[in-house]
Write an enzyme that holds these catalytic residues in place. Structure first.
Site, PDB file in Angstrom:
ATOM      1  N   LYS A 126       0.868  -1.182   0.000  1.00  0.00           N
ATOM      2  CA  LYS A 126       0.000   0.000   0.000  1.00  0.00           C
ATOM      3  C   LYS A 126       0.898   1.222   0.000  1.00  0.00           C
ATOM      4  CE  LYS A 126      -4.387   0.643  -0.083  1.00  0.00           C
ATOM      5  NZ  LYS A 126      -5.442  -0.310  -0.485  1.00  0.00           N
ATOM      6  N   ASP A 166      -6.669   4.032  -4.880  1.00  0.00           N
ATOM      7  CA  ASP A 166      -7.418   3.847  -3.639  1.00  0.00           C
ATOM      8  C   ASP A 166      -8.116   5.202  -3.452  1.00  0.00           C
ATOM      9  OD1 ASP A 166      -7.529   1.711  -1.284  1.00  0.00           O
ATOM     10  OD2 ASP A 166      -7.494   3.651  -0.314  1.00  0.00           O
TER      11      ASP A 166
HETATM   12  N1  GLU Z   1      -6.980  -0.123  -3.288  1.00  0.00           N
HETATM   13  C1  GLU Z   1      -7.708  -1.262  -3.694  1.00  0.00           C
HETATM   14  C2  GLU Z   1      -7.801  -2.251  -2.550  1.00  0.00           C
HETATM   15  O1  GLU Z   1      -7.944  -1.836  -1.426  1.00  0.00           O
HETATM   16  C3  GLU Z   1      -7.206  -1.857  -4.996  1.00  0.00           C
HETATM   17  C4  GLU Z   1      -5.774  -2.301  -5.009  1.00  0.00           C
HETATM   18  C5  GLU Z   1      -5.284  -2.774  -6.365  1.00  0.00           C
HETATM   19  O2  GLU Z   1      -6.075  -2.859  -7.302  1.00  0.00           O
HETATM   20  O3  GLU Z   1      -4.074  -3.070  -6.439  1.00  0.00           O
HETATM   21  O4  GLU Z   1      -7.776  -3.440  -2.682  1.00  0.00           O
END
Ligand code: GLU
Length: 450
Positions: A126, A166
């Site tokens: 993240k 996100d």
């Molecule tokens: N931010 C999204 C999640 O919480 C997507 C992450 C992604 O597609 O890599 O899973």
């Protein structure tokens, strides 16, 4: 509680007192996995859990950008490459002013188990920044994204780390970030990021995937209870991409979202947010101002209640928090339990405090499903975007949707089976933690336990 697991939780609490969200998620996940630890003494011998709570790599960087008046600003950027045992690090970037190391680490930790649940080879990561996108011009967003990627590009790549969006990072931001990546490296690198626009190699259905996936998962829960989605009234929080996908898919399947909430208060539309006009209006409203949902109530002549949340409303069958972490505290959980709603389906990452989640799980009349399973369709379709990019193929919307639906059915099944295997009945929260943890632990052991 097993003494090894307890000692790891205690150590995390002691060492990370200033990171409450991170402590919360470690406690939540590890309190479920005790039976696996008891079955695998080697995990204790090789101290797997202490290794798991420490990100493999985490770094910060500064992002300097110029606003439209020529003033310079500096923000902090983060990337936390939490666990790469089962695939390249994978996870979104969040641009929001409250972003801090605790939030990035909790999201990276959750992402590790969520990504494992998709059944696809993606590790957990993240990142993001404390940059506040609210009220920024397009040119300011562009300059910020370019500066962000200038700092990050050396540390990502299709086999290394594949960022995505996100909160605060949607298609526009991904486009600007990807453009700068290409400018700096001179290479397309199998798309390197996911959530790209269609013309840049994005996947059909990616924008809708998290919301659609959540509804597919919900349908599995309903099926398990010999119930159906037809005619159900759903309360969501948020009205971003994810909540919007839920509204759209629920409408398609004969249910209706009757409550939504934003930072300014909540909207109650008893007819349901289920027509093309209403769904399009939400898109426009969000693009203009992401902080207020009141204009919806004005436009469609329905109730708006300022400065509070709708949790606990009596005319609701399914509760789906799809906004921020810790949206549902104990006080709200008590109201939800008393409302008679049977299904509590988490959608946002960690939308419930631990005490509230345990309280809801203890309610005999309720079924509780955890976000790391329910929202995994988003990152799952991101992994499908990676496949399409590396194979130089474009799948049709039907193909992606079919894969997504199958993935959500499998995630629900794996969670239910893991809980049943350990004699926990239909406990989807424990089941998701057990199934995700088992996969990551096995991969870590295979790659050298010591
Ligand atoms: N931010 C999204 C999640 O919480 C997507 C992450 C992604 O597609 O890599 O899973």
């Amino acid at each position: 509680m097993n003494s090894y697991v307890q000692s790891v939780i205690d150590k995390v609490k002691e060492k990370h007192g200033t990171e409450p969200e991170f402590v919360q998620t470690v406690e939540e996940v590890f309190s479920s996995i005790v039976p696996v630890i008891e079955k695998h003494p080697e995990y204790v011998k090789y101290d797997l859990l202490n290794r798991m709570v420490e990100p493999e790599r985490m770094f910060t960087f500064h992002i300097v950008w110029m606003d439209d008046e020529g003033n310079y600003h500096t923000n902090i950027g983060y990337r936390c490459q939490f666990n790469g045992a089962i695939g390249p690090y994978k996870g979104g970037l969040r641009f929001q002013k409250n972003v801090n190391p605790s939030i990035i680490k909790f999201l990276g930790f959750e992402q590790t188990f969520k990504n494992a649940l998709t059944g696809l080879p993606i590790g957990g990561a993240k990142g993001g920044s404390d940059f506040d996108p609210a009220g920024k011009s397009d040119a300011e967003i562009l300059r910020f994204c370019q500066s962000f990627m200038t700092a990050l590009y050396r540390y990502i790549g299709p086999d290394i780390d594949v960022p995505a969006g996100d909160m605060g990072v949607g298609g526009r931001e991904i486009g600007y970030l990807f453009g700068q990546y290409r400018r700096l490296t001179g290479a397309w690198k199998n798309g390197v990021m996911t959530g790209k626009g269609l013309a840049s190699g994005g996947s059909l259905i990616r924008p809708e995937a998290t919301g659609y996936g959540a509804v597919y998962y919900l349908c599995e829960v309903l099926k398990h209870e010999n119930d159906s989605i037809e005619g159900k009234r759903i309360a969501v929080s948020g009205y971003g991409n994810v909540a919007w996908g839920i509204m759209k898919k629920a409408a398609e399947l004969g249910a209706k979202v009757t409550y939504m909430a934003g930072p300014d208060g909540y909207v109650h539309d008893p007819d349901g947010i289920n027509t093309e006009e209403k769904l399009n209006f939400i898109l426009e409203m969000r693009a203009k101002d992401s902080m207020h949902c009141k204009p919806y109530a004005e436009k469609f002549c329905c109730e708006f209640v300022e400065g509070t949340k709708h949790w606990g409303a009596k005319d609701v069958d399914i509760v789906m928090p799809a906004a921020l972490q810790n949206d549902v505290t104990m006080e709200w959980a008590e109201k939800i339990a008393a409302s008679g709603a049977k299904y509590y389906i988490e959608v946002a990452n960690m939308p419930t405090t631990n005490d509230a989640l345990n309280y809801l799980r203890s309610q005999k009349h309720m079924i509780v499903a955890p976000s790391k399973a329910v929202n995994a369709g988003g990152v799952g379709v991101s992994a499908l975007e990676m496949s399409q990019n590396s194979e130089r193929l474009v799948w049709t919307a039907e193909e992606v949707d079919q894969h997504l639906r199958k993935m959500m059915i499998e995630i629900h099944k794996a969670s239910a089976e893991a809980a049943a295997e350990y004699g926990l009945g239909y406990d989807l929260v424990a089941g998701a933690n057990l199934a995700g943890f088992k996969k990551v632990a096995e991969a870590m052991m295979e790659q050298g336990p010591f």
